[in-house]
Design a protein around this motif. Structure first.
Motif, mmCIF file in Angstrom:
data_model
loop_
_atom_site.group_PDB
_atom_site.id
_atom_site.type_symbol
_atom_site.label_atom_id
_atom_site.label_comp_id
_atom_site.label_asym_id
_atom_site.label_seq_id
_atom_site.Cartn_x
_atom_site.Cartn_y
_atom_site.Cartn_z
ATOM 1 N N VAL A 164 70.173 -2.322 14.540
ATOM 2 C CA VAL A 164 70.219 -3.812 15.001
ATOM 3 C C VAL A 164 70.357 -3.676 16.567
ATOM 4 O O VAL A 164 70.902 -2.805 17.210
ATOM 5 C CB VAL A 164 71.608 -4.421 14.675
ATOM 6 C CG1 VAL A 164 71.830 -5.792 15.168
ATOM 7 C CG2 VAL A 164 71.762 -4.306 12.858
ATOM 8 N N THR A 168 66.029 -4.535 12.896
ATOM 9 C CA THR A 168 66.190 -5.897 12.510
ATOM 10 C C THR A 168 66.085 -6.907 13.777
ATOM 11 O O THR A 168 65.791 -8.098 13.733
ATOM 12 C CB THR A 168 67.740 -6.389 12.214
ATOM 13 O OG1 THR A 168 68.553 -6.151 13.190
ATOM 14 C CG2 THR A 168 68.357 -5.247 11.056
ATOM 15 N N ASP A 174 68.163 -5.606 20.472
ATOM 16 C CA ASP A 174 66.821 -5.950 21.078
ATOM 17 C C ASP A 174 66.547 -5.118 22.090
ATOM 18 O O ASP A 174 67.584 -4.477 22.697
ATOM 19 C CB ASP A 174 66.981 -7.416 21.605
ATOM 20 C CG ASP A 174 65.451 -8.254 21.710
ATOM 21 O OD1 ASP A 174 64.631 -7.335 21.530
ATOM 22 O OD2 ASP A 174 65.512 -9.234 22.269
ATOM 23 N N LYS A 183 67.395 -8.570 17.328
ATOM 24 C CA LYS A 183 68.888 -9.092 17.727
ATOM 25 C C LYS A 183 69.333 -10.208 16.487
ATOM 26 O O LYS A 183 68.423 -10.863 16.055
ATOM 27 C CB LYS A 183 68.744 -9.802 18.978
ATOM 28 C CG LYS A 183 70.203 -10.340 19.731
ATOM 29 C CD LYS A 183 69.931 -11.165 20.873
ATOM 30 C CE LYS A 183 71.516 -11.703 21.269
ATOM 31 N NZ LYS A 183 71.207 -12.093 22.817
ATOM 32 N N LEU A 184 70.398 -10.090 16.091
ATOM 33 C CA LEU A 184 71.140 -10.696 15.045
ATOM 34 C C LEU A 184 72.097 -11.700 15.546
ATOM 35 O O LEU A 184 72.909 -11.338 16.475
ATOM 36 C CB LEU A 184 71.639 -9.913 13.752
ATOM 37 C CG LEU A 184 70.518 -9.017 13.100
ATOM 38 C CD1 LEU A 184 71.254 -8.304 12.100
ATOM 39 C CD2 LEU A 184 69.507 -9.749 12.653
ATOM 40 N N ASN A 185 72.232 -12.825 14.774
ATOM 41 C CA ASN A 185 73.568 -13.676 15.164
ATOM 42 C C ASN A 185 74.658 -13.120 14.498
ATOM 43 O O ASN A 185 74.685 -12.452 13.623
ATOM 44 C CB ASN A 185 73.170 -15.232 14.768
ATOM 45 C CG ASN A 185 72.926 -15.322 13.215
ATOM 46 O OD1 ASN A 185 73.606 -14.577 12.405
ATOM 47 N ND2 ASN A 185 71.999 -16.078 12.601
ATOM 48 N N LYS A 186 75.706 -13.312 14.808
ATOM 49 C CA LYS A 186 77.067 -12.638 14.175
ATOM 50 C C LYS A 186 77.257 -12.829 12.910
ATOM 51 O O LYS A 186 77.674 -12.108 12.230
ATOM 52 C CB LYS A 186 78.216 -13.331 15.158
ATOM 53 C CG LYS A 186 79.313 -12.798 14.930
ATOM 54 C CD LYS A 186 80.605 -13.184 15.560
ATOM 55 C CE LYS A 186 81.277 -14.620 15.447
ATOM 56 N NZ LYS A 186 82.402 -14.719 15.985
ATOM 57 N N ASP A 238 74.721 -12.808 10.448
ATOM 58 C CA ASP A 238 74.072 -11.969 9.650
ATOM 59 C C ASP A 238 74.481 -10.490 10.256
ATOM 60 O O ASP A 238 74.447 -9.595 9.339
ATOM 61 C CB ASP A 238 72.506 -12.050 10.239
ATOM 62 C CG ASP A 238 71.828 -13.058 9.653
ATOM 63 O OD1 ASP A 238 72.446 -13.791 8.521
ATOM 64 O OD2 ASP A 238 70.808 -13.728 10.107
ATOM 65 N N LEU A 239 74.815 -10.302 11.446
ATOM 66 C CA LEU A 239 75.385 -8.749 11.689
ATOM 67 C C LEU A 239 76.642 -8.589 10.812
ATOM 68 O O LEU A 239 76.723 -7.557 10.361
ATOM 69 C CB LEU A 239 75.870 -8.888 13.014
ATOM 70 C CG LEU A 239 76.470 -7.410 13.859
ATOM 71 C CD1 LEU A 239 75.567 -6.327 13.576
ATOM 72 C CD2 LEU A 239 76.976 -7.836 15.239
#
Length: 255
Positions: free
Chosen positions: A108, A130, A110, A132-135, A137-138
């Motif tokens: 996870v 993946t 960027d 960068k994910l929002n919180k 989805d993380l």
């Protein structure tokens, strides 16, 4: 470098207290800048408990939603950065697959993908980037991760490590600076030595492979370390503990 150090030393000498996020940072600054230990205060980072711990059926359904098979064990890495030891992790994971093909590395973050994607050859189908994910989805990935891995060359008090402990994930992490303090070796996870040479540092990838393999093969060990990882979060890294320690600091040294 000399000029920067002199400026920093001047600042450190003028302030009343220096807050550090780990004992290792405190000892390093004290040694480099010749400062007394009583000038320092250690305050660990803390995070609000937002974990939702799933039972085995809900966890399996979430894995299926992400298109992971029931048999696959998820190794989770967060933070796409050279200093985070990702190159060493991919090298190790490719060797690990030759012993246990039923594992999947999820990365996870960027950053600079091309180099790392090339280094995944020919195991691209077992390694997922993946971005960068929002919180939200993380945190879903935290819910299904079997092992968290932090092979960093430098960390003080990692928020990623705290999040993983919050979700009760056993951790395999380097002994870099503050990480060795966060994880209790053999209890909530495993330490992987950082090897220091004259001109560079390296990670013991053989030891990384060995410890990952132990957790992949031993489900009872994973469960025990997962429980201890969560307990360690509750004992040291909650937002309530951080707030209390910060208030105590202000009451003692400022008011």
């Amino acid at each position: 470098i000399k000029e920067i150090c002199e400026k920093e030393k001047n600042v450190f000498e003028q302030v009343d207290k220096i807050i550090c996020l780990s004992n290792s940072t405190q000892n390093l600054l004290s040694k480099i800048y010749d400062l007394p230990i009583n000038k320092f205060c250690i305050l660990y980072n803390g995070l609000k408990d937002e974990s939702i711990l799933l039972n085995s059926d809900k966890r399996l359904n979430l894995k299926k939603n992400f298109l992971f098979s029931k048999e696959e064990k998820i190794i989770l890495f967060v933070g796409l950065d050279e200093i985070k030891g990702l190159g060493e992790l991919i090298f190790t994971f490719k060797k690990l697959l030759q012993i246990d093909p039923y594992c999947h590395l999820v990365i996870v973050g960027d950053g600079f993908y091309s180099y790392y994607l090339n280094s995944c050859n020919p195991t691209w189908n077992k390694i997922t980037f993946t971005g960068k994910l929002n919180k939200e989805d993380l945190y879903k990935l935290y819910q299904i991760a079997d092992i968290g891995v932090l092979p960093s060359f430098h960390e003080q008090c990692s928020y990623v490590a705290i999040e993983m402990m919050m979700y009760g994930i056993p951790l395999v992490a380097s002994t870099s600076t503050g990480l060795s303090e966060m994880i209790e070796d053999g209890v909530s996870g495993y330490h992987i030595p950082i090897i220091e040479y004259e001109n560079h540092t390296d990670l013991n990838t053989y030891e990384l492979q060995s410890k990952l393999l132990i957790l992949l093969k031993d489900s009872s060990m994973r469960k025990e370390m997962a429980k201890n990882s969560r307990l360690r979060y509750e004992r040291y890294y909650t937002s309530e503990i951080f707030s209390s320690c910060m208030q105590e600091f202000y009451n003692r040294f400022v008011l």
